[in-house]
Write a protein that holds these residues in place. Structure first.
Motif, short mmCIF file in Angstrom:
data_model
loop_
_atom_site.label_atom_id
_atom_site.label_comp_id
_atom_site.label_asym_id
_atom_site.label_seq_id
_atom_site.Cartn_x
_atom_site.Cartn_y
_atom_site.Cartn_z
N LYS A 106 0.86 -1.19 0.00
CA LYS A 106 0.00 0.00 0.00
C LYS A 106 0.89 1.24 0.00
CE LYS A 106 -2.06 -1.82 3.57
NZ LYS A 106 -2.90 -1.98 4.78
N GLY B 212 -8.99 -0.72 -9.56
CA GLY B 212 -9.50 -0.50 -8.20
C GLY B 212 -8.41 -0.72 -7.17
N ALA B 213 -7.63 -1.78 -7.36
CA ALA B 213 -6.52 -2.05 -6.44
C ALA B 213 -5.50 -0.94 -6.53
CB ALA B 213 -5.87 -3.39 -6.80
N MET C 264 -5.94 2.18 -7.38
CA MET C 264 -6.41 3.42 -6.77
C MET C 264 -6.51 3.31 -5.26
SD MET C 264 -9.30 4.91 -5.41
CE MET C 264 -9.27 6.58 -4.81
N ASN C 265 -7.16 2.24 -4.79
CA ASN C 265 -7.42 2.15 -3.35
C ASN C 265 -6.16 1.95 -2.52
OD1 ASN C 265 -10.45 2.28 -2.77
ND2 ASN C 265 -10.33 0.95 -4.57
N LYS C 266 -5.14 1.33 -3.11
CA LYS C 266 -3.90 1.13 -2.38
C LYS C 266 -2.96 2.33 -2.49
CE LYS C 266 -1.98 -2.96 -3.06
NZ LYS C 266 -1.60 -4.11 -3.92
#
Lengths: 397, 248
Positions: free
Chosen positions: A302, A322-323, A325-327
């Protein structure tokens, strides 16, 4: 002169062609003493990058002696008789991008910029022997080459250093180094490197030069994994282990601080996703197989960094954005800004920090280039890096 | 419908060839599709038909084009390079020569398809040093044209915005659009590429080219691609001979 020509998919041939001429005022002609086959040439060999034309002269990793310069070349920078390594990116030195040290994004060096603009919005710099979309310049797997803006790119090499130690300043050493620099390495960081080909070998060593604590190298070719271990890397064979699980295990479920994709558009893998990409690429509805890129996004810590020196040509599917962006991941990419790195890396070679010739597995005369492409692509004969000698008929090694 | 038509115009304006070529190409697609005798073939033929219809309908007698580049030079340098009219063929690929007749009037010769010469006389209608040059063709020319180029310093100090507006037409309103008929190319494409070459010449002292470089045998396939990608025709001539003559 003799030159290696692209005559179609998996069809490289050595032809007799006219010698190159000075066309523009800032051109030079170089008599080539050493030239290499690059992993990115294999994408052309396999026919995955559009806008190649039959008869195009290949090759973008070469060095030699300047035998002629145009009337507009700054003689303070380069003159007849100089021994030079020529960078694979062609840069004018005067545009906004060049002034910003973004040499591989030169505004002016691609005469076919409009084609690249269709695919990319704006055109990157022209390259030697690498499609008409990127300039259509004849390349350096030949006995001579024409070098545009000769007072910007080529770097002078003092006598006494053999070709083998400096020829990789033309692409793969700086490319591996920039890949490592793009990882934003802090002392002690863990870096995962996908691919153990020639660029990756330099990337692994550059990570350690820049202070990485651990490098985890991923491939499946035994001799390449061995070469990575020789540099101090831990290795994973993706035929034997699940890469995501292995990286979780090795980093205490934290993930590598940075992940480097030194594989690019023709990645190999296992399972349904690999079959899916393979099929789409063969049907020409996906240009690139982004297996490594997907894994790197999933594996990365992250807030970590992904660096992509691997070559991509067009469009990719099923990227886990998604991974990404969110991480809170940062991604850094680009063709190598060669002129930033050639000088400092030459100094490292001169100081003895590194001897780049470790990566050479084969030296062949230019006539055997077609055979060289085949064994390099198929990873036969423990082939890692091929240097071609344009003026020799027979070579011992 | 309006929208799709606009986007088609945008699409066709991005192509390096003119509407005539597009119609021919679309017609070839129809023929090819029909000979396939399959569902794909029928779909190809239908697509080709639509393309040919739109391309043929989209032709007009006059075209107005615009292009802009931000370049690394001062407005003074940019103005000076442009105002030297006899040097225009260095970056305007289709011009053969420009001769200044007096301080306001000049004679222009361009090369059309098949090396056909197209001539016109032009007069300067505005010449504001370091800011703007405007011109228009005089009566009894082969072509009607008017245009202007403006040089504006970037407020953030990042160089000079050079913007060109050019209108072309054929007197008497011929069926084909002006510049495409003249040069076999799309006007928007021609003006943008001319302005790109202006930037390249100003920033680097030359215009990049691969025309005349050495290469291996092209074969039939390669030759076709060469025509498509215009290795021979879209690129400016090598400039080294010119540079030698300047230095001599």
């Amino acid at each position: 002169m003799k030159a290696v020509c692209w005559m179609g998919k998996e069809k490289m041939q050595v032809h007799d062609v006219p010698d190159p001429k000075i066309l523009n005022p800032r051109d030079a002609i170089v008599r080539i003493t050493s030239t290499c086959i690059c992993g990115s040439d294999l994408h052309l060999y396999d026919g995955f990058i559009p806008t190649m034309e039959q008869g195009d002269i290949l090759g973008h990793e070469f060095m030699g002696e300047v035998i002629e310069v145009g009337p507009g070349v700054n003689k303070q920078k380069i003159k007849v008789g100089d021994r030079v390594v020529v960078p694979f990116t062609i840069a004018c030195g005067n545009c906004h991008s060049c002034k910003d040290q973004l040499w591989s994004c030169c505004d002016n060096s691609n005469p076919n910029a409009w084609i690249a603009e269709k695919m990319m919005g704006y055109s990157p710099s022209g390259l030697f022997g690498y499609t008409h979309m990127l300039g259509g310049y004849s390349g350096g797997q030949a006995q001579y080459a024409r070098v545009p803006y000769a007072d910007v790119g080529p770097i002078k090499i003092p006598d006494g250093i053999p070709d083998e130690k400096v020829v990789f300043l033309s692409d793969i050493f700086p490319t591996g180094y920039m890949g490592a620099e793009n990882c934003n390495i802090r002392p002690g960081d863990t870096i995962a490197v996908w691919g153990c080909g020639p660029v990756a070998q330099f990337a692994i060593r550059s990570c350690f030069m820049l202070g990485a604590g651990r490098v985890i190298a991923i491939d499946r070719v035994p001799e390449r994994l061995e070469m990575a271990r020789a540099a101090g890397a831990e290795t994973l064979n993706f035929d034997e282990v699940d890469i995501l699980e292995a990286l979780q295990e090795m980093t205490g479920n934290r993930g590598p601080d940075a992940c480097m994709d030194v594989v690019g558009m023709e990645a190999s893998g296992h399972g349904a996703m690999y079959a899916y990409d393979r099929a789409k690429q063969l049907a020409r509805i996906e240009t690139d197989r982004p297996i490594v890129l997907r894994q790197a996004i999933m594996a990365c810590k992250k807030g970590g960094t992904i660096s992509v020196p691997g070559v991509y040509g067009g469009f990719v599917d099923k990227i886990p954005f998604g991974a990404y962006m969110n991480k809170g991941i940062t991604m850094k990419t680009g063709q190598t800004h060669m002129m930033r790195y050639m000088g400092p890396l030459l100094e490292r070679v001169q100081r003895g920090d590194i001897d780049p010739s470790f990566v050479i597995s084969h030296k062949l005369p230019l006539d055997q280039a077609p055979e060289g492409y085949r064994i390099f692509r198929d990873k036969q004969d423990r082939c890692i890096k091929i240097v071609l000698k344009p003026w020799e008929q027979q070579l011992a090694a | 419908m309006q929208r799709s038509s606009a986007s088609f115009d945008h699409f066709s304006s991005q192509l390096p060839f003119g509407p005539k070529t597009l119609v021919l190409g679309a017609a070839a697609l129809v023929a090819y599709g029909l000979t396939r005798r399959s569902k794909t073939g029928t779909a190809l033929a239908a697509a080709g038909g639509l393309l040919a219809y739109k391309a043929a309908r989209g032709q007009s007698t006059e075209s107005s084009t615009h292009a802009v580049f931000l370049l690394n030079a001062s407005p003074e340098q940019a103005y000076k390079l442009w105002r030297n009219f006899k040097g225009l063929p260095r970056f305007m690929a289709h011009l053969k020569s420009v001769r200044e007749l007096d301080s306001r009037r000049s004679e222009w010769i361009a090369l059309g398809p098949g090396q056909r010469e197209i001539r016109w006389h032009a007069e300067i209608t505005d010449d504001t040093p370091n800011q703007r040059i405007a011109w228009r063709s005089l009566p009894n020319s082969d072509v009607y044209t008017s245009g202007s180029v403006e040089f504006r310093s970037d407020p953030q100090g990042r160089g000079t915005f050079v913007s060109a507006n050019v209108r072309y037409g054929i007197p008497g309103g011929s069926v084909t659009s002006g510049l495409a008929a003249l040069f076999g190319k799309n006007p928007e494409f021609v003006v943008r590429e001319d302005l790109r070459r202006f930037k390249q010449l100003l920033e680097t002292g030359e215009v990049p080219t691969t025309r005349g470089q050495t290469h291996g045998p092209r074969g039939i396939h390669g030759h076709t691609e060469q025509v498509l990608f215009r290795e021979k025709t879209n690129l400016p001539d090598p400039q080294v001979a010119l540079a030698y003559s300047h230095s001599a």
